[in-house]
Structure formats: C-alpha cells, structure tokens
Design an enzyme around this catalytic site. Sequence first.
Site, short mmCIF file in Angstrom:
data_model
loop_
_atom_site.label_atom_id
_atom_site.label_comp_id
_atom_site.label_asym_id
_atom_site.label_seq_id
_atom_site.Cartn_x
_atom_site.Cartn_y
_atom_site.Cartn_z
N GLU A 265 -7.98 27.80 -11.77
CA GLU A 265 -7.13 26.29 -11.37
C GLU A 265 -6.18 26.11 -12.98
O GLU A 265 -5.98 26.21 -13.66
CB GLU A 265 -8.62 25.26 -12.01
N CYS A 466 -10.90 20.62 -10.16
CA CYS A 466 -10.16 19.14 -9.34
C CYS A 466 -8.97 19.57 -8.95
O CYS A 466 -8.90 17.90 -8.17
CB CYS A 466 -10.66 18.49 -10.86
N ASN A 593 -14.83 19.16 -3.72
CA ASN A 593 -14.77 20.92 -4.48
C ASN A 593 -15.74 19.40 -5.49
O ASN A 593 -15.32 18.21 -5.70
CB ASN A 593 -13.74 20.45 -5.27
N GLU A 594 -17.19 20.11 -5.57
CA GLU A 594 -17.85 19.35 -5.96
C GLU A 594 -18.11 17.85 -5.87
O GLU A 594 -17.76 17.08 -6.42
CB GLU A 594 -18.12 19.95 -7.34
O1 AHR Z 1 -13.63 23.82 -14.32
C1 AHR Z 1 -13.01 22.27 -14.94
C2 AHR Z 1 -13.78 21.62 -13.39
O2 AHR Z 1 -15.36 21.25 -14.15
C3 AHR Z 1 -13.06 21.79 -12.14
O3 AHR Z 1 -11.97 21.09 -11.98
C4 AHR Z 1 -14.48 20.51 -11.90
O4 AHR Z 1 -14.45 21.27 -10.54
C5 AHR Z 1 -15.11 20.69 -12.76
O5 AHR Z 1 -15.68 19.61 -13.05
#
Ligand code: AHR
Length: 861
Positions: A265, A466, A593-594
Amino acid sequence: MKKTLSLFFLFSLFASQFVIARTTNEPDSAYLFAYSTQKSMGRSGLHFAWSSDRKSWSAIGPEFRYLFSDYGRWKVEKRLVTPYLFQGPDRKWHCVWSLNEKDGVFAHAASSDLTYWLPQSYPTVMTNGNCQQPEVLYDKRQGVYVISWLSNGAKDGEAYCVTTKDFKTFSSTKSIPVASRLNDRENILVNGSIETGVVRKVAWADVDNLMKKQQLDTYRNQLSNERLKDDYTRFVGLKPIDATISVKMSESKKISDQLIGVFFEDINYSADGGLYAELIQNRGFEYSPEENGRDKNWNSTKAWSLKGENAEFTIATVSPVHPNNPHYAVLKINIPGAGLINEGFDGIAIKGGEKYDFSLFARNTDGKVKKLRIRLVGSKGEVYGENFVNINSTAWNKYTAVLVATQTASVAKLEVVPQSTGTIALDMISLFPEKTFKGHKNGLRADLAELISDIHPRFVRFPGGCVSHGDGIANIYRWKNTIGPLEARKPMRNLWGYHQSMGLGYYEYFQFCEDMGAEPLPVIAAGVPCQNSSTGGAGQQGGIPMNEMGQYIQDILDLIEWANGDATTTWGKKRAEAGHPKPFNLKYVGIGNEDLITDIFEERFTAIFKAIKEKHPEITVIGTAGPNAEGTDYTEGWNIATQLGVPMIDEHYYQAPGWFINNQDYYDKYDRTKSKVYLGEYASRGNTLANALAEALYMTSFERNGDVVSMTSYAPLLAKEDHTRWNPDMIYFNNTELKPTVNYYVQKLYGQNSGDTYLTSNVKLSDNRSDVSKRIGASVVRDSKTNDLIVKLVNVLPVAVTAKIALEGVGSIRPTAVKTVLTGDLDDKKAQPTTGTIPVSNDFDCALPAYSFTVIRLKTK
Ligand code: AHR
C-alpha cells in the site's frame, strides 16, 4: 493437527466455574434500559442496564458496547447519540439514533436478539437542519414505521417525520407537532451517573443473552490480551517438553501454492520517496495544501527553493505540459548564477561511480535558447556530479542528461542553474538511479525491491488498503490515471496525508510482479469509498451514483483487457505501447477493501461482480469481509459472497499476539464448500520476537488450512522512517538503510519454504496443559517442484522442546537437511535467522530452543 481446544469449549469451562450460576428463581421478564453516555458523546456505542423493579438498575458490562456507530471519520465522528430502541411487529428490534449536531441524517440498525446487529443505514431526511432525538413507532393502521425527530431547522413546537415499511425506502419528510411524538426517553441512574434512554420490558432470556454475550466477549478479550511476557510466571517450574510429531504421507492434502504474498500500500511513503526510485520530490510541482494539513509549506513549491539572487521563482498553470499536470515552475534569471534546488525526499542519496538519469520538460518562454547546468551538490556546495542540457525550443520538450556521482553521499541536492538571463518554464524535473530493480526505466529502488523479492511472494496486492477505496468518492484510486507517459498521469492526494505522483502506477506494479514471479492482485474500490472518509459527507459516502456505475464497471473490464488483451485490443495496445506486448496474465481482481457492508455497498459490489463474471469468467474475483475477524461486516460480507458465489473473500484483522495464539483453530472451523479465503491484511501489532513468533505459530494454521485459505499477506509492508503513519510495518527503511523486522524474517521463511501438499502432523506432548500445547506449532508440507519436505516448528514457550519427528511414507530422505532457526528474547527486535545443517532420517530429533521458529528443509532422494 487439531490440538487447540475450541474457544467454545474453553468458554463453557470458564462459564461453568466462575460466572453463570443459573437458578430457578430468575424472573420471566425484566426491564431493559438502552442508552449511550454523555461523557463519551456516544462514541462508546449502545449500552444496556436491566432492572426487575424499574427502580434500581444494573449496568451490563458496565457500559459494554452492543452496537457501534460507523458513520463518519475514524474515532472522532463515530457517535451513537440518543439511541431509541423499539420492537417492531415482526419482533425485530430497531434502533435509531442521532449522529451529530449538524447532519440531517439519522441512523438505523435492526437486530433479532439485541446482540447481533444488521448493517447500519444513514438516511438523509433533512437538507436544512439537523436530526436530533429520533424515535420510532409503528402505525398499525397504515402498516408503516414512523420515525420522527427534532431539528434546529424547526419552528417552535414543530418536529418532523418520515414513514417506511422496510427502513430502506422512506416517504418524504413531513412537519408534525412535537406533542404528537411519544417523547418517552427517561433519565435513569446507572452506575452512578444519570443517563438518558428508553426502557423496554423484555423476556428475562433477552437480558440473560445480553449478559452472556458480554461475558463471552470479556473472556475472549482476556485470552487475546494474554501477554507472552507473563508466560515467565505462567510457566514457572515448567520442565523442558518432549514432543512426538508423527507425519504420514497417506494423511496429506493438496493446499494452495499461493499462500504467501505481499500487501503493498502507498502508506508511510512506500511509493514516492520509497520503493519508487525517483529521487526528486514534487517533480511535477503538483503538491497542494489540502494533501497535508500538518505542513504549512506543502504546496507547489514543496521541496524546491531558489538558490542565489537576482532571480524569481514562480508557479504557473497556463499551457502546461499536460492538463493532468497543470502546475510548472517559471524561473526568471536577471543576472546568471541563481537556480532551482530540490532537496529530494529527506535528501538525495547517491553512490560514488554510479550513473543517474536526469530529465525535465522545459520551454523558453522568452524565445531565447538556454543552457542549464545540472548538478548534484552537498550541503556545503561540494559538487558530486554535473552535466548540461540545452533548451532550444519555445514549446514543451523533454531533455535528458546523465550524471555520474563522483562520491557517495546520503543527503545531496539537485541544482538546475540556467547559464544565461531570461525566462524559462520547467516541469517534471526527474532524477533516477540507472541501477533500478531489474534495470527498468522509471523503475524501483533496487535494494528495497530485492528485499521484498527475497520473501518469494506468490502475489502482490496493490495499491492498498484504504488507498484503493479512497477518502471520499473523488479520492477513489482510478487505475487509468496511473498509466501512460508520466507527465500525463493524474497525481492525487494520498489519504495518508501526502502526495501520490502516480509514477509508480499500474504498469510498474504489474512489471514488479512479473519480475518477482508473483501474481498481480489489484484491489479496486467496490464503487464506495472508505467508511472513515473525511470528505463528501460521511458514513459510506453514498457510493458512486448508480448512473455512473456503468462507466466505473467498464473501467474495471478495461483493466482486464489492458492486462490480458493482445496488442490488437484497445487497452492491450496501450500496454504494448508502454513496452509490454505480452499480456500480464492477470488472474485475480479484488473488489472492495474492508468496506462497511451496507445496501449501498451490496448493490455496487453485485453489479461489478456480475459484470466481471459474465465477461471474464476466468478471473477470480475477491470480495471483502470488513475490517474485523467477526461482527456485522464480516458476517454480511461472507453472506454476500455465499449468495453470489464469489470465489474468494478478503479478510482483515490486526490483533494482539494473544489472539493469534488462542485462535489457531479459526480456519479449522471454516466450511470448505464456501468461498476460499484471502487473508489480505493481518499483523500482531508489534515488531518484537514475541509478535513474530505468535504470527509464525498462527501461520502453521494457514498451511494446515491451505485447502480453504488460498492467499495471505502481512500488512503493511513498508514504512519510511520519519514518515510512518501506521505501525507496525514489515520493513522500515530510510534513503540508505533497510531495516527488515523480525516479522519480515518469518514471512520470508514461510515464503521461501512453501509447499503445495500438507501432511497432517499428530503432536503428542509430555505436558498436556492446554496453554502449553497452544504454544507449540508444527506444520509439514511438500513442495512438488523440488520434492522437498519442509518441517516448520514453532516453540513459544520459555523452555526448550525436544521434537521427535517420525515421517512415514515420504520416501527416502537425504541424511543432511538445512535447518534455519529464528530465536532470541521476547523483546528482541533485531533477531535474525541463522542457517546450518542437521542430520535427518525418517525418524529424527530436533531441539527447539525456548522462543524459536525452526524450519527444516529435507531433500528426498
Ligand atoms: O494496512 C493499513 C490499513 O489498514 C489499510 O489501508 C486498511 O485496509 C486497513 O485498515
């Protein structure tokens, strides 16, 4: 191996001994008070207290959280204010609450048992006022729920209401007299404070159920909070353990050969200033103040300064190199000598004797031909390398030069100095080491990329996290903005508080995967931004309007064509023109994503999933199950996946080491007929050996469950020192050093020692205490490419373990095996594995030091 006692069994033991002493004298019914507290301004969620006489009240927990508002920005804005609980004619409990003092929105969630709450929704019901103290009643005659509220937009004595049959669609907002509301909130003394809420008469079984939920959660938290440091006292007097580990080839199963991958990320300066080898910060003059509210100098001139006198440095936007890159520098030299300086990302690190590719776009706005001197300089003006470019056009053109570093320096700067008077426009001023990973232009920092590659990841997830779903709709990551010529890419605010140049874009990610022999795994927003977004409203942001979803879905289909189409296809041609005529062979696409699982999410996810399935059935779509290992988003995410037949689902959980130790049976319990699992983000919240061993122990369960767990990735991967917004991470670095963590070595040991067949281990221990057996892990796999057998043994006890390993039916084994051991003190952050050899046979012993992870790689003949 199924030696971990299930949590349920443990809880029953616990409950029977200490807590639940049910008597026959319990009442049939009781009063339940539902409230949230003033002192937390509703941030601690919905609480319950009960009473048998409506006079004295017992708080459950106290202040145990049964429901948590997920509207708005993380922590600060997530408030559940003035909750109102109501049981509908269908026996379902409905809770409505106010979210804050400004929005004309109320929240709703429903539950059958008051403990499991279905997804929340946040209907907007006022455009010119807030929505306070909502309440619900059921209008039997009309067969509708009536939700009414007070508002600062109201006249005296006026309230508002909407009606609904299903809490999904609502009538338009109507004005009603305040007096027509029930106004039945009560003030009750609970736990020493007066709280406001509603009282309902419920069956005693409901109260009992609420108490059990609180007790179970408390017990599980206790297990999760077990600290390995306390094991020195927990295991005082514990003798060294003998472990007999019997493994039979006849008890084997096929498992995923993609188990270990990496999660990349762009967080903590992972891309610009990190893995992306560009040495110039803000090369396109596109930094803007809203990207980083903490730095008052964060604007188009960030990292740039004017050196010398009799010159002016301004930023212009008229006729830029490309509309996607609208800002550029204008340098007006009155007397030669002055120039622009770039400080790099915390300086520019160079190595003596190495070559650096300089490039820029320039145009002579005054029509006069100019020569620019390009230099690498030290803090005292020492020259570390120099070259010149001649700018000979009034139109934007690209110019290049190579600088050879005369010496090694960790904090050099770049100077661009016109040699004559006049005005010149400059943009995309860039400097790359020639030695990038695999030598690619616009490539990656070699040492960092090699360190990642050493894990031998089978896949790379990108660009987040995120970052994939963004902070508000406008911040959703759009892959099309990240390909093509660098000057035409669209930079964007990074939600972690900085700038993404998009120089490391989809082409570079795919190339990186190919270079490492890893599968690309792009994760694309499910048409909704992050539920913690700070812009564009709050909550789930409403998602991309449905009338724009067609184009959004087309962009995803175009990505598949870009990656896999041949050079005659529209998008495949773009990939070929960028330098990769052969398809990238994309197999996986993550959608979401989550996310907060709401109707808004479901509608968009379903549309995307169906479109991909129809057009590209060969692609494995990976859905999402929220940010936790349980709870509403997890359950509803899984429900959607099951209903739609989504082949794989992305789970995330960051937990304490105690959670990993006590939940090793998490996947043992998974239904093998449902979606496969991609554990896309996990970590045990620390970088000590204790953390790494808890992870190594838990990872034996990935291999044991490799028939349902297909892929896993520790998160996050990278963090640049002094720019770290998230801890812990797997690899820390600065411009000159790499600092892999102990957790990194665990990932690397698993990545380099994966297999595709799992051989069941039957473990017998000389001490049968469950807390002892939970701290010893074993996993044996075979790698069909090499035919090697790999034994992984984890000892998270303060005493040594002698493991007797008996291998049956695995063929004959070469007498010497490679043994790698990672061990040290629990607090150790610097432990590194050591490698040696060990005599082996079909029946051999191996000593496992206290607190150690051992990998033995056996060759079969
Ligand atoms: O890994 C850091 C963050 O943790 C990521 O961006 C998100 O998907 C999770 O909450």
